[in-house]
Design an enzyme around this catalytic site. Structure first.
Site, mmCIF file in Angstrom:
data_model
loop_
_atom_site.group_PDB
_atom_site.id
_atom_site.type_symbol
_atom_site.label_atom_id
_atom_site.label_comp_id
_atom_site.label_asym_id
_atom_site.label_seq_id
_atom_site.Cartn_x
_atom_site.Cartn_y
_atom_site.Cartn_z
ATOM 1 N N ASP A 151 0.764 -1.208 0.011
ATOM 2 C CA ASP A 151 0.062 0.085 0.214
ATOM 3 C C ASP A 151 0.783 1.265 0.107
ATOM 4 O O ASP A 151 2.076 1.025 0.229
ATOM 5 C CB ASP A 151 -0.802 -0.164 1.197
ATOM 6 C CG ASP A 151 -1.824 1.097 1.458
ATOM 7 O OD1 ASP A 151 -2.306 1.558 0.392
ATOM 8 O OD2 ASP A 151 -1.749 1.539 2.193
ATOM 9 N N HIS B 17 -6.414 19.308 12.364
ATOM 10 C CA HIS B 17 -6.414 18.623 10.986
ATOM 11 C C HIS B 17 -5.237 18.185 10.630
ATOM 12 O O HIS B 17 -4.081 18.663 11.368
ATOM 13 C CB HIS B 17 -6.654 19.815 9.949
ATOM 14 C CG HIS B 17 -7.088 19.204 8.583
ATOM 15 N ND1 HIS B 17 -6.145 18.805 7.815
ATOM 16 C CD2 HIS B 17 -7.975 18.784 8.002
ATOM 17 C CE1 HIS B 17 -6.627 18.396 6.579
ATOM 18 N NE2 HIS B 17 -7.974 18.273 6.594
ATOM 19 N N GLY C 268 -6.843 34.135 11.531
ATOM 20 C CA GLY C 268 -6.339 34.851 12.971
ATOM 21 C C GLY C 268 -5.437 36.093 12.785
ATOM 22 O O GLY C 268 -5.050 36.441 11.794
#
Length: 817
Positions: free
Chosen positions: A518, A557, A584
Site C-alpha cells: 500500500d 487537522h 487569525g
C-alpha cells in the site's frame, strides 16, 4: 480479629511451588497470613477468600493431601478443578472473544514428543464446545478456544488429566518456576544416570577383559551383581519418565517414541537381571545405563533450547513492573499493577517502566521502546502522546492517564499474537508430526520382524540385535527437526521488531514471488510534512513558518500537524473554516492560510499562480496580498528505497496498490523504482488484483496499514501490517512490523529462507540417519551402546542446527544500492 502470622514455609500455600527468597507476598486465609510465591497466586488466593471459597483450603488440609503444585486424582480434585469455573479466577488467563467463545493459554506438563501433542490435540479437540486446541511442542503451551456455555473449563482440565497430562493456567512467574523445577529434576536424573553408567562401564570392561583371560566364576558373579546394583537406580529413577509416558500412551492407544525406548531399556534390564540371578547368559547393564544416559543428554539439550524460547516469550510479560505510583488527590501511593484501572493517573519517574498503556497528561520525555519494536533509539513523547506498558521512561518524570490494563494492553496483544503463531502449525510441522507417529509403529513392526528372523539365524544374538534396532531408530530427531527451527526463527524475528502471528508466515515468505505495498502509511510516513516554502513577495521581517504555525496551532487537522515543529508565537482571534483554512491575528496583523481561493478573500485580489500541480499547495496571505506558498506532501519512508532494492535483489517482484489517484502515487513509484502501480483502486479492486495474481501461480506478500487494506490483507497468502496500522488491520494480518521499519521485511525474508533450508537439512539428516542405521543394526553391525550414542548424537545435531537461527541476522552490504 487477631492475625496470626505463621513461620514462612518453603512452599507457596496456594500452588505449593517454592517461595523465592526475598519475596513477601501473603494472603489472609482462615485467620493466618499465608505465604505466596508471586502476585498471581496472591491475587487468585485473595479472590478465593473474598468469594467465600476459603473452605477449599480447609478441605484440602483435612484430606491430608500435600499441595505440591500438581493435581492429584483424589477426593478433592473436583473441588479444586471447579475453582477454574469462577469468572474472577478466569479473569487472570481467559479472554472472551465473543458471547459464545473464550480463549485461554495453558501450560501442559508431561509432554515428551510429537505424539503427546497429537494425543492432546486429538482428544481435547473432540470435546463438546471446543473450537480449537493446539499445543506448541517447543514451549508446551496450549491455546484453547471453547464455548463456556456448552462446556465448563474444569471439565476440560479434567480431560487433560484423564489422559495422563496436567494443565495449568499460563502465567510467566508460574511457568518460570515450573521450568526451574523441570530443569532440577532433569539434572538429578542425568547425574544418577551418568554416575551409574561410568561405574557399570568399568565393571563391563573388567568383565570383557576377564572373558578373554578365563576369569574365575566367583569374580564374574561378583561383577554381575555389582552391575545389577549400580544399574537399578538408573532404570528405576533416571529412566522412570520413559516408562510412565509409555504406559500412559499405551493406555490411550497412542504410540510415542517412549514406547520403543521403554521396551529397549526394560527388556535389556529384565533379561540382564534374569541372567544374573540364574547365573546364565549375557548381561546388558552397560548398554542399559549408556542408552539411558545418552538419551537423557539429548533430551536435556532439547529441554534447554525449549526453556530459552519459553523464557524469551515470558520476558515480554515480565517487562511490566510489579507496582506503580498512583496519584490520588495530589498524593502518591504505591499499588500493585494488577489494581490499576482505566482513567487512573500514575507518575512514572526516569528509569522506571510504564505499568500499562496510557496517554501522557503532563511532562515530556524520551521513551525506550526497544523491547517491543527492536528500535534501540528512545522516542520523544509529549503531552497527549500515547505510551505503551512495558516501555521505559528515560529522561524526565511524566504523568500518564491509564487507558488500557491487563489483557487489553498492547503488550498482552503481542503476547497473544505470538502464542497464536506458536500454536498454529505450518504444513511442514504437521507432516513431520504425522510421519513421526507412524514411524514409531514401523519401528515396532521392524523390531518384531528382526527378532523373529534372528531367533532362527542366531538365537544367542537375537536379543541384543533387536535391542540395537529399537534404540537406533527412536525418532527423536525427526520430532525435533521442525519445531525447534520454527521457534528459533520466530523468536529471532520478534527481537528484530517483526512479530509473526500465524504459523504459515515463514513458509509464505520463503516461497514468496511478489511483494505488494500500500502507499499511504506503508511506503510513506502517513503524515503530511512541509516539503517546500516559496515566497510570493518580499518577506522583509515576516517569518512565514512562524505565522503559519501560529494560525494552525488551534486546528487538529493533519495539515495543521505539519506546522507544529515551527510553533513559536501565539495567534489570537483565530477562526477555522471547515474545508478551507484558518484565519487569525499575529502581532496585530490579520492572516489567512489555506486554499488559495480562501486566502485571496482576505486581500480581495486575483489568485496568484500556483507554483506547480504536482503537490498540494497552501497559500498564506495578509490584507496586503499573498505572502508565501507552502508545499505539503506525504514523506517517503527513509528506508523504503533500500528495502525495495534489497527485495529486488532477493528476486521479488514489487508492486503498489493505492486508493490515491493523484500524481503523488506516480511520483512515489518513480522515486522508488516500482514498475507495477495500480492507483485509485477500491478495497474490492485491490483484493481482485491479488486474487488474479495468486490464481496465476504467484505467491503474494501484501503489506498495508489501513482499514481499507483489511480485505486484501485477509486475501493474500501472507499479509503484513505496519506497527502503526489500525487494530483491525493488525488482527487481519499474519505478521506485524512492530518497529514500522520496512528494512525488517527484507530481513524476515532472509530468515524465512534460512529456516526453510535448515528444516530441510534437519528432516533430511533425521531420515537419512534412520535409513542408514536401521539396516546396519538389523544386520548386527551396531551394538546397543553404539546405537545409544548415535541416536543421541542425531538429536543433538538437529537441535544445534536449528539454534543457528537464534543468531541475529544482518543484511549484507551488497544488498544496498
Amino acid at each position: 480479629m487477631t492475625v496470626q502470622r505463621t513461620q514462612a514455609p518453603a512452599s507457596c500455600f496456594h500452588c505449593g511451588l517454592p517461595v523465592p527468597s526475598g519475596t513477601d507476598y501473603t494472603t489472609l486465609i482462615n485467620g493466618k497470613a499465608q505465604p505466596m510465591c508471586c502476585p498471581g497466586c496472591q491475587a487468585v488466593a485473595k479472590t478465593i477468600v473474598d468469594g467465600g471459597l476459603d473452605g477449599f483450603y480447609r478441605h484440602r488440609e483435612a484430606s491430608g493431601a500435600i499441595n505440591d503444585g500438581r493435581l492429584a486424582a483424589e477426593s478433592h480434585l473436583a473441588d479444586e478443578l471447579a475453582l477454574y469455573d469462577s469468572k474472577a479466577i478466569q479473569a487472570e488467563f481467559v479472554r472472551h472473544i465473543s458471547s459464545e467463545q473464550a480463549e485461554a493459554t495453558l501450560v501442559i506438563e508431561g509432554i515428551t514428543c510429537a505424539a503427546c501433542v497429537w494425543l492432546l490435540e486429538h482428544h481435547l479437540g473432540q470435546q463438546p464446545g471446543v473450537t480449537q486446541f493446539s499445543v506448541n511442542m517447543t514451549n508446551h503451551r496450549a491455546r484453547l478456544v471453547w464455548n463456556p456455555e456448552q462446556t465448563r473449563l474444569s471439565t476440560l482440565f479434567a480431560e487433560v488429566l484423564r489422559i495422563g497430562y496436567k494443565a495449568h493456567p499460563y502465567h510467566p512467574n508460574r511457568e518460570e518456576q515450573l521450568l526451574e523445577q523441570e530443569n532440577k529434576r532433569a539434572i538429578r536424573r542425568l547425574g544418577v544416570a551418568g554416575v551409574g553408567m561410568m561405574q557399570v562401564m568399568m565393571m563391563a570392561i573388567a568383565l570383557y577383559a576377564g572373558a578373554l583371560q578365563d576369569m574365575e566364576a566367583r569374580f564374574v558373579e561378583f561383577i554381575r551383581w555389582s552391575s545389577l546394583v549400580l544399574a537399578t537406580p538408573v532404570v528405576l529413577y533416571s529412566a522412570r519418565p520413559f516408562f510412565i509416558t509409555a504406559w500412559r500412551d499405551l493406555r490411550t492407544r497412542n504410540l510415542s517414541m517412549d514406547v520403543p525406548v521403554s521396551i529397549a531399556i526394560g527388556g535389556a534390564y529384565l533379561a540382564s537381571v534374569w541372567a544374573t540371578v540364574m547365573n546364565t547368559g549375557e548381561v546388558y547393564f552397560d548398554s542399559v545405563t549408556m542408552f539411558t544416559f545418552f538419551l537423557l543428554i539429548g533430551r536435556y539439550i532439547e529441554m534447554q533450547a525449549r526453556h530459552r524460547t519459553g523464557k524469551a516469550g515470558n520476558a515480554l510479560m515480565d517487562l511490566l513492573p510489579a507496582s506503580a505510583t498512583l496519584l490520588q488527590e495530589g498524593h502518591e501511593k504505591m499499588v500493585p499493577v494488577s489494581e490499576l484501572k482505566p482513567d487512573d493517573l500514575v507518575l512514572v519517574r526516569p528509569g522506571h517502566t510504564l505499568p500499562a498503556d496510557g496517554i501522557i497528561t503532563d511532562g515530556e520525555s524520551a521513551i525506550d521502546e526497544s523491547a517491543l519494536t527492536g528500535e534501540y533509539l528512545p522516542i520523544s513523547k509529549a503531552v497527549n502522546d500515547p505510551v505503551v506498558g512495558g516501555t521505559i521512561n528515560v529522561e524526565h518524570p511524566i504523568k500518564v492517564r491509564i487507558t488500557d490494563v491487563g489483557a487489553n494492553t498492547r503488550l498482552s496483544a503481542i503476547v497473544g499474537l505470538l502464542d497464536r503463531a506458536h500454536a498454529d502449525k505450518p504444513m511442514t510441522a504437521r507432516v513431520a508430526d504425522k510421519v513421526a507417529r507412524y514411524f514409531v509403529l514401523a519401528v515396532l513392526i521392524t523390531s518384531a520382524t528382526v527378532a523373529t528372523a534372528w531367533s532362527f539365524i542366531a538365537p544367542e544374538d537375537a536379543f541384543w540385535i533387536t535391542l540395537s534396532v529399537l534404540v537406533v531408530t527412536c525418532p527423536c530427531a525427526l520430532g525435533l527437526a521442525t519445531p525447534t527451527a520454527l521457534t528459533a526463527a520466530t523468536g529471532t524475528l520478534r527481537q528484530q521488531g517483526f512479530l509473526i502471528t500465524r504459523g504459515h508466515v515463514l513458509e509464505g515468505l520463503a516461497s514468496a514471488t511478489h511483494v505488494i505495498f500500500d502507499k499511504t502509511g506503508t511506503l510513506t510516513e502517513g503524515n503530511l510534512s512541509i516539503q517546500q516554502m516559496q515566497p510570493a513577495r518580499e518577506l522583509g521581517s515576516h517569518n512565514p513558518y512562524a505565522i503559519a504555525a501560529a494560525l494552525e496551532q488551534v486546528s487538529e487537522h493533519p495539515i495543521a500537524r505539519a506546522f507544529r515543529p515551527y510553533f513559536q508565537i501565539e495567534a489570537c482571534n483565530t477562526r477555522i473554516t471547515v474545508n478551507a483554512g484558518v484565519e487569525g491575528e499575529v502581532a496585530g496583523t490579520s492572516y489567512r492560510i489555506g486554499k488559495p481561493s480562501y486566502a485571496a478573500e482576505l486581500y480581495q485580489g486575483p489568485l496568484p499562480e500556483q507554483p506547480d500541480r504536482e503537490r498540494q499547495w497552501l497559500l498564506l496571505a495578509d490584507r496586503q496580498g499573498p505572502l508565501a506558498w507552502f508545499a505539503l506532501d506525504d514523506q517517503i519512508r527513509k528506508d523504503a528505497a533500500f528495502t525495495l532494492s534489497a527485495l529486488k535483489r532477493l528476486g521479488m517482484q514489487i508492486g503498489m496498490l493505492t486508493g490515491d489517484d493523484s500524481s503523488a502515487a506516480a511520483r512515489v513509484a518513480q522515486e522508488l523504482g516500482i514498475d507495477t502501480v495500480k492507483q485509485g483502486v477500491s478495497p474490492d479492486q485491490k483484493l481482485e488484483y491479488i486474487n488474479e495474481l495468486q490464481a496465476s501461480g504467484a505467491s503474494v506478500v501484501m503489506v498495508g496499514d489501513g482499514i481499507n487494506d483489511i480485505p486484501v490483507l485477509a486475501g493474500a497468502r501472507t499479509s503484513i501490517a505496519m506497527g502503526s496500522a489500525t487494530d483491525l488491520a493488525k488482527t487481519s494480518a499474519d505478521a506485524v512490523l512492530i518497529s514500522s521499519e520496512l528494512e525488517r521485511l527484507a530481513l524476515a525474508l532472509l530468515v524465512a529462507r534460512k529456516t526453510r533450508m535448515i528444516i530441510r537439512e534437519n528432516l533430511t539428516w533425521a531420515l537419512m540417519y534412520n535409513l542408514v542405521a536401521l539396516p546396519l543394526a538389523a544386520m548386527g553391525f551396531i551394538a546397543p551402546y553404539m546405537a545409544a550414542v548415535g541416536m543421541s548424537a542425531s538429536s543433538l545435531i538437529v537441535v544445534g542446527n536449528a539454534m543457528r537461527l537464534s543468531r541475529r541476522p544482518r543484511l549484507r552490504r551488497k544488498h544496498r544500492e
